[in-house]
Design a protein around this motif. Structure first.
Motif, mmCIF file in Angstrom:
data_model
loop_
_atom_site.group_PDB
_atom_site.id
_atom_site.type_symbol
_atom_site.label_atom_id
_atom_site.label_comp_id
_atom_site.label_asym_id
_atom_site.label_seq_id
_atom_site.Cartn_x
_atom_site.Cartn_y
_atom_site.Cartn_z
ATOM 1 N N ALA A 260 4.283 15.535 1.354
ATOM 2 C CA ALA A 260 4.471 14.210 1.968
ATOM 3 C C ALA A 260 4.365 13.121 0.901
ATOM 4 O O ALA A 260 3.643 13.266 -0.091
ATOM 5 C CB ALA A 260 3.421 13.982 3.046
ATOM 6 N N GLU A 261 5.104 12.035 1.098
ATOM 7 C CA GLU A 261 4.951 10.886 0.216
ATOM 8 C C GLU A 261 3.642 10.176 0.540
ATOM 9 O O GLU A 261 3.164 10.203 1.679
ATOM 10 C CB GLU A 261 6.119 9.923 0.383
ATOM 11 C CG GLU A 261 7.436 10.447 -0.158
ATOM 12 C CD GLU A 261 8.507 9.375 -0.116
ATOM 13 O OE1 GLU A 261 8.204 8.209 -0.465
ATOM 14 O OE2 GLU A 261 9.639 9.700 0.290
ATOM 15 N N ARG A 262 3.056 9.526 -0.477
ATOM 16 C CA ARG A 262 1.787 8.831 -0.301
ATOM 17 C C ARG A 262 1.884 7.437 -0.912
ATOM 18 O O ARG A 262 2.316 7.294 -2.060
ATOM 19 C CB ARG A 262 0.644 9.603 -0.973
ATOM 20 C CG ARG A 262 0.312 10.924 -0.310
ATOM 21 C CD ARG A 262 -0.509 11.814 -1.239
ATOM 22 N NE ARG A 262 -0.990 13.009 -0.572
ATOM 23 C CZ ARG A 262 -0.254 14.065 -0.281
ATOM 24 N NH1 ARG A 262 1.027 14.091 -0.630
ATOM 25 N NH2 ARG A 262 -0.767 15.114 0.327
ATOM 26 N N THR A 263 1.467 6.437 -0.145
ATOM 27 C CA THR A 263 1.451 5.059 -0.636
ATOM 28 C C THR A 263 0.201 4.374 -0.116
ATOM 29 O O THR A 263 -0.146 4.520 1.065
ATOM 30 C CB THR A 263 2.698 4.283 -0.162
ATOM 31 O OG1 THR A 263 3.875 4.947 -0.625
ATOM 32 C CG2 THR A 263 2.686 2.860 -0.683
ATOM 33 N N SER A 264 -0.466 3.634 -0.982
ATOM 34 C CA SER A 264 -1.675 2.921 -0.559
ATOM 35 C C SER A 264 -1.324 1.538 -0.014
ATOM 36 O O SER A 264 -0.244 1.007 -0.281
ATOM 37 C CB SER A 264 -2.642 2.787 -1.735
ATOM 38 O OG SER A 264 -2.081 1.967 -2.742
ATOM 39 N N TRP A 265 -2.234 0.980 0.750
ATOM 40 C CA TRP A 265 -2.085 -0.395 1.243
ATOM 41 C C TRP A 265 -3.447 -1.072 1.207
ATOM 42 O O TRP A 265 -4.484 -0.417 1.247
ATOM 43 C CB TRP A 265 -1.494 -0.425 2.660
ATOM 44 C CG TRP A 265 -2.313 0.324 3.686
ATOM 45 C CD1 TRP A 265 -2.276 1.657 3.954
ATOM 46 C CD2 TRP A 265 -3.296 -0.247 4.557
ATOM 47 N NE1 TRP A 265 -3.177 1.974 4.943
ATOM 48 C CE2 TRP A 265 -3.805 0.820 5.338
ATOM 49 C CE3 TRP A 265 -3.784 -1.530 4.764
ATOM 50 C CZ2 TRP A 265 -4.796 0.639 6.305
ATOM 51 C CZ3 TRP A 265 -4.758 -1.728 5.732
ATOM 52 C CH2 TRP A 265 -5.259 -0.652 6.490
ATOM 53 N N CYS A 266 -3.390 -2.395 1.136
ATOM 54 C CA CYS A 266 -4.626 -3.169 1.070
ATOM 55 C C CYS A 266 -4.714 -4.171 2.215
ATOM 56 O O CYS A 266 -5.710 -4.226 2.921
ATOM 57 C CB CYS A 266 -4.710 -3.889 -0.281
ATOM 58 S SG CYS A 266 -6.221 -4.839 -0.519
ATOM 59 N N GLU A 267 -3.640 -4.926 2.404
ATOM 60 C CA GLU A 267 -3.601 -5.945 3.462
ATOM 61 C C GLU A 267 -2.789 -5.437 4.647
ATOM 62 O O GLU A 267 -1.837 -4.666 4.478
ATOM 63 C CB GLU A 267 -2.984 -7.241 2.939
ATOM 64 C CG GLU A 267 -3.705 -7.834 1.730
ATOM 65 C CD GLU A 267 -5.108 -8.298 2.080
ATOM 66 O OE1 GLU A 267 -5.349 -8.620 3.252
ATOM 67 O OE2 GLU A 267 -5.957 -8.351 1.164
ATOM 68 N N VAL A 268 -3.161 -5.873 5.852
ATOM 69 C CA VAL A 268 -2.464 -5.436 7.064
ATOM 70 C C VAL A 268 -1.003 -5.859 7.036
ATOM 71 O O VAL A 268 -0.117 -5.115 7.476
ATOM 72 C CB VAL A 268 -3.177 -5.972 8.325
ATOM 73 C CG1 VAL A 268 -2.342 -5.695 9.573
ATOM 74 C CG2 VAL A 268 -4.555 -5.343 8.454
ATOM 75 N N ALA A 269 -0.711 -7.037 6.482
ATOM 76 C CA ALA A 269 0.683 -7.500 6.401
ATOM 77 C C ALA A 269 1.511 -6.563 5.529
ATOM 78 O O ALA A 269 2.677 -6.272 5.829
ATOM 79 C CB ALA A 269 0.716 -8.925 5.843
ATOM 80 N N GLU A 270 0.904 -6.081 4.450
ATOM 81 C CA GLU A 270 1.577 -5.113 3.583
ATOM 82 C C GLU A 270 1.827 -3.804 4.324
ATOM 83 O O GLU A 270 2.902 -3.206 4.220
ATOM 84 C CB GLU A 270 0.699 -4.870 2.353
ATOM 85 C CG GLU A 270 1.250 -3.842 1.389
ATOM 86 C CD GLU A 270 0.240 -3.486 0.304
ATOM 87 O OE1 GLU A 270 0.575 -2.626 -0.533
ATOM 88 O OE2 GLU A 270 -0.881 -4.042 0.304
#
Length: 314
Positions: A260-270
């Motif tokens: 699976a691809e993996r991507t991090s996020w920090c802000e809910v808008a992102e």
């Protein structure tokens, strides 16, 4: 990780086993199952090995080990109860550039053999790098108790359909989704014949229920990986995209589906923007969240609509 796991094709390849006792018997039996051409060098053979020789299933070099014997072999096993002889075999093999295993002496091994579960074409291997064989045997017994007996049948069926499925589903992603849907179906899991599997195969191809579609699973991880629910783990293993909070312990994202691809996020808008991109691609998504406070739940709902968060076992 000291040892790189691999499965080595020994079919029709010459292998030498030095020693003719009980330890050699265990190794020879496995080597013959792998299709190797096995030769045993020893003055005597224990009864099991002698019966294999009489059945012409192995070659017996009756006598003591000599260095010049090793040249024609691709792999050598030293299985005697004489450490000095075993180490001499090891040194001779290393000089000749031949892979060698000195049984129960990992310092003198180019490779080690794992504990195995076999279900026809399916092989499951367990290893502790030679450090705790009893622990590995216990782990293997645990897995043997839960793995279905028809795994070999399922593997044979899938192999028989490799050409057909490529014609009917040329797209790699659709093929993968189909096989995941197929193997997860209750009637497939309980099938005991090729004819039963073929009926399920045709029905599922006709239904097209495996086709890709957008879905989001929200998982609150907590801080202890072992507290994740089985449902959460199942969703993590079936997703195509993992969107994980940037500050989470890496064990959670690493334990999702390997490809699976993996991507991090920090802000809910992102996060919202990333979800919109996944929706356009009709992909299944798992969102890994830290502990969900009321404030975060409210912010997620405002940006992403109504969500249902799967918790961990408390």
């Amino acid at each position: 990780m000291r040892y790189f796991p691999l499965f080595y094709d020994l079919c029709h390849k010459p292998v030498l086993v030095v020693g003719g006792g009980e330890v050699a018997s265990r190794k020879v039996e496995s080597l013959l199952k792998a299709g190797a051409f096995v030769s045993v060098v020893s003055p005597t053979l224990e009864p099991f090995l002698l019966s294999l020789f009489e059945e012409e299933r192995l070659s017996w070099i009756k006598g003591f080990y000599q260095q010049e014997l090793i040249e024609e072999f691709v792999q050598i096993w030293a299985t005697t109860d004489n450490p000095e002889l075993n180490h001499r075999v090891h040194d001779d093999a290393k000089r000749a550039g031949i892979m060698v295993n000195v049984v129960d002496d990992t310092q003198y091994c180019d490779f080690i053999t794992p504990s195995m579960i076999n279900r026809g074409r399916i092989q499951v291997a367990f290893s502790s790098g030679g450090s705790s064989p009893v622990l590995i045997r216990n782990l293997r017994r645990t897995f043997e108790a839960v793995l279905p007996q028809n795994l070999g049948l399922l593997a044979d069926f899938a192999a028989s359909k490799r050409g057909d499925i490529k014609v009917r589903l040329p797209d790699v992603t659709r093929r993968r989704l189909f096989w995941e849907y197929f193997f997860d179906a209750p009637d497939v899991k309980s099938s005991q014949s090729i004819s039963q599997l073929n009926l399920s195969y045709e029905d599922m191809l006709e239904s097209k229920q495996f086709e890709p579609s957008y879905s989001v699973s929200w998982i609150e991880t907590g801080s202890d990986f072992e507290m994740l629910t089985l449902k959460a783990l199942r969703l993590m293993q079936s997703t195509e995209m993992v969107l994980f909070y940037h500050d989470l312990d890496a064990v959670f994202a690493d334990s999702c589906r390997r490809d699976a691809e993996r991507t991090s996020w920090c802000e809910v808008a992102e996060l919202k923007k990333q979800l919109e991109e996944q929706q356009q691609q009709n992909r299944s998504v798992v969102v890994l969240l830290p502990e969900v406070s009321k404030a975060l739940q409210s912010e997620l709902s405002l940006c992403c609509g109504r969500i249902e968060v799967l918790g961990y076992a408390r």
